[in-house]
Design a protein around this motif. Sequence first.
Motif, PDB file in Angstrom:
ATOM      1  N   THR A  18      30.232  14.180   1.924  1.00 37.38           N
ATOM      2  CA  THR A  18      29.655  12.992   2.559  1.00 37.38           C
ATOM      3  C   THR A  18      28.948  12.136   1.529  1.00 37.38           C
ATOM      4  O   THR A  18      28.277  12.656   0.618  1.00 37.38           O
ATOM      5  N   GLY A  19      29.060  10.832   1.671  1.00 38.27           N
ATOM      6  CA  GLY A  19      28.361   9.898   0.809  1.00 38.27           C
ATOM      7  C   GLY A  19      26.888   9.798   1.159  1.00 38.27           C
ATOM      8  O   GLY A  19      26.341  10.606   1.914  1.00 38.27           O
ATOM      9  N   ASP A  20      26.229   8.769   0.631  1.00 39.39           N
ATOM     10  CA  ASP A  20      24.782   8.609   0.817  1.00 39.39           C
ATOM     11  C   ASP A  20      24.468   7.413   1.702  1.00 39.39           C
ATOM     12  O   ASP A  20      25.322   6.541   1.941  1.00 39.39           O
ATOM     13  N   LEU A  21      23.206   7.362   2.158  1.00 37.97           N
ATOM     14  CA  LEU A  21      22.694   6.222   2.898  1.00 37.97           C
ATOM     15  C   LEU A  21      21.818   5.414   1.952  1.00 37.97           C
ATOM     16  O   LEU A  21      20.859   5.939   1.373  1.00 37.97           O
ATOM     17  N   LEU A  22      22.161   4.131   1.766  1.00 36.70           N
ATOM     18  CA  LEU A  22      21.413   3.255   0.870  1.00 36.70           C
ATOM     19  C   LEU A  22      20.521   2.349   1.707  1.00 36.70           C
ATOM     20  O   LEU A  22      21.013   1.480   2.441  1.00 36.70           O
ATOM     21  N   ALA A  23      19.201   2.571   1.599  1.00 36.60           N
ATOM     22  CA  ALA A  23      18.229   1.822   2.408  1.00 36.60           C
ATOM     23  C   ALA A  23      17.573   0.756   1.539  1.00 36.60           C
ATOM     24  O   ALA A  23      16.898   1.078   0.549  1.00 36.60           O
ATOM     25  N   THR A  24      17.745  -0.506   1.909  1.00 33.62           N
ATOM     26  CA  THR A  24      17.210  -1.625   1.137  1.00 33.62           C
ATOM     27  C   THR A  24      15.995  -2.208   1.854  1.00 33.62           C
ATOM     28  O   THR A  24      16.043  -2.517   3.054  1.00 33.62           O
ATOM     29  N   ILE A  25      14.902  -2.365   1.115  1.00 38.37           N
ATOM     30  CA  ILE A  25      13.640  -2.854   1.671  1.00 38.37           C
ATOM     31  C   ILE A  25      13.717  -4.354   1.909  1.00 38.37           C
ATOM     32  O   ILE A  25      14.120  -5.127   1.023  1.00 38.37           O
ATOM     33  N   THR A  65      12.736  10.448   7.196  1.00 40.92           N
ATOM     34  CA  THR A  65      11.546   9.740   6.743  1.00 40.92           C
ATOM     35  C   THR A  65      11.760   9.237   5.319  1.00 40.92           C
ATOM     36  O   THR A  65      12.093  10.005   4.416  1.00 40.92           O
ATOM     37  N   LEU A  66      11.555   7.938   5.157  1.00 35.42           N
ATOM     38  CA  LEU A  66      11.706   7.295   3.859  1.00 35.42           C
ATOM     39  C   LEU A  66      10.316   6.997   3.310  1.00 35.42           C
ATOM     40  O   LEU A  66       9.548   6.241   3.918  1.00 35.42           O
ATOM     41  N   LYS A  67       9.975   7.584   2.184  1.00 36.83           N
ATOM     42  CA  LYS A  67       8.655   7.391   1.580  1.00 36.83           C
ATOM     43  C   LYS A  67       8.748   6.305   0.513  1.00 36.83           C
ATOM     44  O   LYS A  67       9.455   6.461  -0.475  1.00 36.83           O
ATOM     45  N   LEU A 125       0.799  -1.219   0.000  1.00 41.54           N
ATOM     46  CA  LEU A 125       0.000   0.000   0.000  1.00 41.54           C
ATOM     47  C   LEU A 125       0.835   1.274   0.000  1.00 41.54           C
ATOM     48  O   LEU A 125       0.311   2.358  -0.227  1.00 41.54           O
ATOM     49  N   GLY A 126       2.158   1.131   0.266  1.00 39.43           N
ATOM     50  CA  GLY A 126       3.008   2.309   0.389  1.00 39.43           C
ATOM     51  C   GLY A 126       2.997   2.804   1.822  1.00 39.43           C
ATOM     52  O   GLY A 126       2.044   2.565   2.586  1.00 39.43           O
ATOM     53  N   ALA A 127       4.062   3.511   2.236  1.00 36.96           N
ATOM     54  CA  ALA A 127       4.140   3.978   3.627  1.00 36.96           C
ATOM     55  C   ALA A 127       5.239   5.016   3.763  1.00 36.96           C
ATOM     56  O   ALA A 127       6.139   5.121   2.910  1.00 36.96           O
ATOM     57  N   ASP A 128       5.134   5.785   4.828  1.00 37.31           N
ATOM     58  CA  ASP A 128       6.209   6.698   5.230  1.00 37.31           C
ATOM     59  C   ASP A 128       6.924   6.063   6.412  1.00 37.31           C
ATOM     60  O   ASP A 128       6.328   5.881   7.485  1.00 37.31           O
ATOM     61  N   LEU A 129       8.205   5.712   6.222  1.00 38.98           N
ATOM     62  CA  LEU A 129       8.963   4.974   7.235  1.00 38.98           C
ATOM     63  C   LEU A 129      10.035   5.871   7.852  1.00 38.98           C
ATOM     64  O   LEU A 129      10.806   6.507   7.127  1.00 38.98           O
ATOM     65  N   LYS A 130      10.087   5.909   9.152  1.00 34.15           N
ATOM     66  CA  LYS A 130      11.139   6.653   9.838  1.00 34.15           C
ATOM     67  C   LYS A 130      12.311   5.705  10.080  1.00 34.15           C
ATOM     68  O   LYS A 130      12.148   4.644  10.687  1.00 34.15           O
ATOM     69  N   ILE A 131      13.507   6.097   9.582  1.00 31.39           N
ATOM     70  CA  ILE A 131      14.694   5.247   9.726  1.00 31.39           C
ATOM     71  C   ILE A 131      15.824   6.055  10.377  1.00 31.39           C
ATOM     72  O   ILE A 131      15.884   7.283  10.239  1.00 31.39           O
ATOM     73  N   ARG A 175      17.883   5.765  -1.992  1.00 32.51           N
ATOM     74  CA  ARG A 175      19.070   6.555  -1.663  1.00 32.51           C
ATOM     75  C   ARG A 175      18.664   7.792  -0.853  1.00 32.51           C
ATOM     76  O   ARG A 175      17.834   8.601  -1.302  1.00 32.51           O
ATOM     77  N   VAL A 176      19.287   7.948   0.313  1.00 31.23           N
ATOM     78  CA  VAL A 176      19.102   9.145   1.127  1.00 31.23           C
ATOM     79  C   VAL A 176      20.405   9.927   1.035  1.00 31.23           C
ATOM     80  O   VAL A 176      21.435   9.537   1.606  1.00 31.23           O
ATOM     81  N   ARG A 177      20.403  11.007   0.301  1.00 31.39           N
ATOM     82  CA  ARG A 177      21.637  11.723  -0.006  1.00 31.39           C
ATOM     83  C   ARG A 177      22.220  12.438   1.219  1.00 31.39           C
ATOM     84  O   ARG A 177      21.497  12.996   2.036  1.00 31.39           O
TER      85      ARG A 177
END
Length: 393
Positions: A349-356, A322-324, A307-313, A336-338
């Motif tokens: 600074t590099g990025d944060l790579l968030a894998t589901i 917040t990852l949408k 359904l999709g979601a807004d995730l706090k990481i 990718r969270v830059r």
Amino acid sequence: MADNDGFRNDWATKDFYAVLGVKKDATADEIKKAYRKLARANHPDSNPDDAAKHELFKKVAEAYDVVGDGEKRKKYDEFRTLSATGGFGGGYSGSSGQGGQGGFDINDLLRQQAGAGGGFGDMFGDLFGGGGRQRQQQARPRKGSDIETSTTLDFVDALEGTTISLRLTSDAACPTCQGTGGRPGTRPHVCPECEGAGYVVAGVGGAFSMNETCPTCHGRQLVYDEACPTCHGSGRGTSARTIQARIPAGVKDGQKIRLRGKGAPSESGGPAGDLFVKVRVAAHPVFARKGDNLTIEVPVSFDEAALGADLKIPTLGGAPVTLKIPPGTPNGRTFRVRGKGARKADGTTGDLLATIDVRVPATLDSTAREALEAYRAATASVTLRDRLFQEAT
């Protein structure tokens, strides 16, 4: 040394310019270009079964070692000029013999050419490995030995940089003789084996030769009649010390850091060696590293992915973000969270790579089971595996 006269007689008849195929007035760049071309063409690795090319490769290397060095080339040219003009009388003698047809001492002639107090060893010592009298009386400072050690860093310390204490045990100069190898109070004299050069010339076949550390003085140039009672003449001991070492930000697991001047001290007044620190980085319970980026696995429920979601990481050392994720996000998709990754060498600074990571519940209560059964009934017409059978036949 006795062998040096043989090298001088031998080299006096060699035309190193002809070996390299250049003129006597060739520039340094022309000599280098000719050497590289001949070395590539005749290298033993490229011609393993061609003995003639092996021999030519040795001659080319010998020629370039002399005329490829500006100082050696100058002395070689002077030496060849004296030979060509008959200055050696068709040959030469040692310090007391009669040389060739002219019957004179070559050192007398070279003293006139090089100045009073000279001689063959003083004028051409650098070219033939003999060394001059002035240099023979003083031991050359030598760099201390390099040291290798290892350390384990916390994940965050590796990213941000830190200062650590290292306990080092290394080879060092003997504390009794200060590295000389002689009994304190005894006087040294010039090594008779290498005549104070610190090395000897060893032939390795044909006209090819190389310098080796003198086996008698071990490169110190001086020897003592009585050996040090503590180190038995080796000049070596052990040293234990603690140093502070700065590890730069962004160091990676398995990387080696070179700390100049932090190695073993020199035994002859030269600079200390270098310290090489191999870094191991401890694992973090949440984050991992991929180059200059950080990675994180984000657990997601089936309904959030569908359904999709807004995730706090979390982020490392910063506020959560917040990852949408959109509806229908598949398992394994990476977002990718830059600017939330590891610090780079240039300060950025590099990025944060968030894998589901879609998680399937191990147990269901009655309400959840009824809802999923209703979902199954609603999607019964959708068959996900039809394509497998179509492509399998």
